[in-house]
Design an enzyme around this catalytic site. Sequence first.
Site, PDB file in Angstrom:
ATOM      1  CE  LYS A   1      11.486  -3.299   1.510  1.00 41.39           C
ATOM      2  NZ  LYS A   1      10.697  -4.404   2.115  1.00 41.39           N
TER       3      LYS A   1
ATOM      4  NE  ARG B   1       3.714  -8.014  -4.998  1.00 41.07           N
ATOM      5  CZ  ARG B   1       5.093  -7.627  -4.030  1.00 41.07           C
ATOM      6  NH1 ARG B   1       4.787  -6.647  -3.404  1.00 41.07           N
ATOM      7  NH2 ARG B   1       6.009  -8.270  -3.849  1.00 41.07           N
TER       8      ARG B   1
ATOM      9  NE  ARG C   1       8.314 -12.017  -1.603  1.00 43.87           N
ATOM     10  CZ  ARG C   1       7.151 -11.279  -1.021  1.00 43.87           C
ATOM     11  NH1 ARG C   1       6.025 -11.973  -1.245  1.00 43.87           N
ATOM     12  NH2 ARG C   1       7.223  -9.986  -1.170  1.00 43.87           N
TER      13      ARG C   1
ATOM     14  NE  ARG D   1       2.459  -6.793  -0.155  1.00 41.39           N
ATOM     15  CZ  ARG D   1       3.589  -6.599  -0.116  1.00 41.39           C
ATOM     16  NH1 ARG D   1       3.941  -5.574   0.166  1.00 41.39           N
ATOM     17  NH2 ARG D   1       4.447  -7.278  -0.491  1.00 41.39           N
TER      18      ARG D   1
ATOM     19  NE  ARG E   1      14.758  -6.486  -2.998  1.00 40.84           N
ATOM     20  CZ  ARG E   1      13.565  -6.877  -3.398  1.00 40.84           C
ATOM     21  NH1 ARG E   1      13.623  -8.107  -3.467  1.00 40.84           N
ATOM     22  NH2 ARG E   1      12.544  -6.170  -2.970  1.00 40.84           N
TER      23      ARG E   1
END
Length: 193
Positions: free
Chosen positions: A14, A134, A146, A128, A89
């Site tokens: 995204k 993160r 998640r 990532r 969401r």
Amino acid sequence: MFNLILFGPPGSGKGTQSEKLMAKYGLKHLSTGDLLRSEISRQTSLGQAAKGFMDKGQLVPDEVVIGMISSALDENPHATGFLYDGFPRTSAQAEALDKLLHLKKASIGVMLALDVSEEELVKRLLKRGETSGRSDDTNEQVIRARITEYQTKTAAVADYYHQFNKVVMIKGEGTIDEIFGELCKEIDKRINR
């Protein structure tokens, strides 16, 4: 004003596609993830509360997210349109967004949903996590939580927009440019009406 929701699970691309779409169509990018991370990095009380939820793989409460979106819309009254990245969401957020946009005499033009396999998502997020800083991208168990959270709660958003014939599924695996091309085809159909 053209409003686009770019939808998909964590790691579906995204953010990458949002940057390209924003540049091509001149849309204002609204990423609740970016807004929340900004609050976290500044160590505001909202950021600290949000980090607690995010670190557990949970969604940040609706009222926090809706308030941030409303403020962002108010701060950009002359925008040609908005690209919603990672929002709404839940179906409740989708309804709240529709009500908010209705008050501003606007609506969602289309919801483009990136479809990516769970194993590919885990692989992308762990990669990532090596460079992003993160904490929610470095633990496979949190990543899978998640994804499960997305599947059980967020997928209902697609059901909500299906009733208005506003959902288009886009294959989210392939090259960045291939995926971008498919997204643009769907946007062009709606912008040029």
